[in-house]
Design a protein around this motif. Structure first.
Motif, PDB file in Angstrom:
ATOM      1  N   UNK A 275       6.809   1.021  -0.474  1.00  0.00           N
ATOM      2  CA  UNK A 275       7.861   0.174  -1.065  1.00  0.00           C
ATOM      3  C   UNK A 275       9.137   0.994  -1.205  1.00  0.00           C
ATOM      4  N   UNK A 276      10.270   0.459  -0.706  1.00  0.00           N
ATOM      5  CA  UNK A 276      11.485   1.276  -0.693  1.00  0.00           C
ATOM      6  C   UNK A 276      12.062   1.519  -2.095  1.00  0.00           C
ATOM      7  N   UNK A 277      12.556   2.747  -2.292  1.00  0.00           N
ATOM      8  CA  UNK A 277      13.269   3.056  -3.547  1.00  0.00           C
ATOM      9  C   UNK A 277      14.774   2.997  -3.334  1.00  0.00           C
ATOM     10  N   UNK A 278      15.168   2.996  -2.085  1.00  0.00           N
ATOM     11  CA  UNK A 278      16.576   2.930  -1.723  1.00  0.00           C
ATOM     12  C   UNK A 278      17.125   1.548  -2.103  1.00  0.00           C
ATOM     13  N   UNK A 279      18.164   1.495  -2.956  1.00  0.00           N
ATOM     14  CA  UNK A 279      18.668   0.181  -3.376  1.00  0.00           C
ATOM     15  C   UNK A 279      19.242  -0.646  -2.233  1.00  0.00           C
ATOM     16  N   UNK A 280      19.493  -0.010  -1.095  1.00  0.00           N
ATOM     17  CA  UNK A 280      20.020  -0.773   0.048  1.00  0.00           C
ATOM     18  C   UNK A 280      18.919  -1.551   0.767  1.00  0.00           C
TER      19      UNK A 280
END
Ligand code: ATP
Ligand code: MG
Length: 427
Positions: A204-209
């Motif tokens: 699961x991405x942590x990058x807010x983009x």
């Protein structure tokens, strides 16, 4: 340019849309096209033709939204009041525009019918609005700018709205939005939401983009990925592709599409590439499998046909299912599914034959053979495969899951025969 996405609202105008007989599909169309650009809709309402209701709806929208789309109520009749309501909410005048009147007059001349005096009304535009040409009707659309806000008035008939949106609205929004977005959908079959979640929980991405959403429907899981960039489209694409690649490695056995196709399209394409044909014998799915396969344009090149063999008699007489098998194992059994698959394959002279028999419910289940029990068999030169499943859900859901499973069995067979071919060539 700010990078905050605009708050977007759609107002579908029309008293008929508040009855059970008409559906507001325009807002779905607009939402889809905006989503394609990475923009989401925050609010949506349906309002009748009453002047006060319409005006208050527009006023509410003006208080909370940056971009407001209205559809409908631009026509010539007394109950078409969208122009008036938006003008009143903004405190602007309606201005007579002779060019629009000439345009409407010449449209009527071309059709050889006299213009009704009520059409004059359509030549009034909101002060300082820009006109959006309507190539398929008389009502022009309007693009109104109020400081940072935009109010876009579109006609009700989809055959007028959709081309207008494509020609005059979409390109403009594309240049006005302040960020870029890329989107990718991974579609899976033969697994469940929790299994997928456990396979990808650390990805699961942590990058807010980046954003990852999982959606499930009977027999299918989809992962929707979006990436946003304030700089350029390539950056968004690269972000989304990198995440997709990592996910794909984990989900490979279940993944059937990364390009938005349906399972029946993927299976159809594979049959076509291999010059193989298919026929189906359906009991509990009642033709759903054949329907799905034939929804794909060009399916006649690989799909020979199918039968809905509901009764034992038809199974026996048409598909040559041995009567003894039905007596001994029951109509819902692996043996009968296999005989149905073999029977339809012979009857149609097909490379692949699929047979489905099961209990879709709500009645007819027993402890040994519960509702949702379905046997699906595939017959081909590669031999015979039969899978037993007990699907959850109601009648519709069970039928859908069974058709999905049948397509998946065929998909797996087709891809394993591709691997065998490749190995033979290599060896
Ligand atoms: P017209 O010039 O045809 O009167 P209009 O812009 O005034 O166009 P409406 O009168 O509101 O539009 O609607 C005309 C027809 O368009 C409706 O009868 C309906 O069939 C279709 N329509 C209107 N709104 C929608 C909607 N939101 N979704 C789908 N169809 C719609
Ligand atoms: Mg109308």
């Amino acid at each position: 340019m700010t990078s905050a996405p605009p708050t977007i609202e759609i107002i579908a105008v029309g008293t008929e849309l508040l009855t059970p007989h008409y559906q507001d599909t325009n807002s779905l169309f607009i939402t889809q096209r905006l989503n394609d650009l990475g923009l989401s809709v925050r609010f949506k309402s349906i309002v009748g033709d009453g002047a006060e209701d319409l005006e208050s709806c527009v006023q509410t929208a003006l208080k909370r939204s940056d971009w407001i789309f209205t559809t409908g109520g631009l026509g010539p009749t007394e109950d078409d009041r969208t122009r008036e309501a938006v003008a009143a909410a903004l405190g602007r005048e309606l201005i007579f525009c002779p060019d629009i009147l000439h345009g409407i007059e010449s449209l009527f001349n071309k059709m050889g019918v006299p213009m009704s005096s009520s059409n004059r009304k359509q030549a009034y535009i909101i002060q300082d609005a820009e006109i959006l040409a309507n190539k398929n009707g008389t009502a022009p659309g309007l693009w109104v700018t109020e400081k940072e806000q935009r109010i876009i008035l579109l006609p009700g008939p989809p055959r007028e709205l959709e081309p207008m949106f494509a020609a005059s609205v979409w390109p403009r929004i594309q240049t006005e939005r302040s960020f870029y977005q890329a989107h990718k959908v991974l579609k899976m079959v033969g697994t469940g939401e929790s299994s997928v979640e456990s396979l990808i929980s650390d990805l699961h991405p942590h990058d807010p983009r980046l954003n990852l959403t999982m959606l499930s429907s009977p027999g299918q899981i989809e992962i929707h990925l979006t990436a946003r960039s304030d700089h350029n489209e390539n950056e968004a694409k690269e972000l989304v592709e990198e995440l997709a690649e990592n996910l794909q490695m984990r989900l490979q056995p279940y993944l059937f599409s990364t390009a938005g196709e349906e399972l029946e399209e993927v299976v159809g394409r594979s049959l076509l590439q291999k010059h193989m044909s298919l026929a189906v014998a359906e009991s509990c799915t009642g033709g759903l499998l054949g329907h799905r396969i034939t929804q794909v344009p060009g399916s006649s090149r690989y799909f020979l046909g199918g039968v809905q063999a509901y009764s034992n008699q038809l199974k026996i007489e048409l598909l040559r299912v041995p009567e003894q098998q039905i007596i001994q194992y029951g109509a819902v059994s692996a043996e009968v599914a296999q005989s149905m698959a073999a029977g339809i394959r012979n009857l149609a002279h097909a490379n692949y034959g699929l047979g489905i028999t099961g209990i879709a419910g709500p009645d007819g289940g027993t402890p040994e053979k519960p509702v949702g029990l379905v046997y699906i068999a595939l017959e081909s030169d590669h031999g015979s495969v039969c899978e037993r499943s007990v699907f959850p859900g109601n009648r519709d859901g069970i039928k859908r899951r069974a058709s999905q499973k049948a397509l998946d069995i065929l998909r797996k067979q087709l891809s394993s025969s591709s691997r065998e071919d490749a190995e033979r060539l290599d060896g």
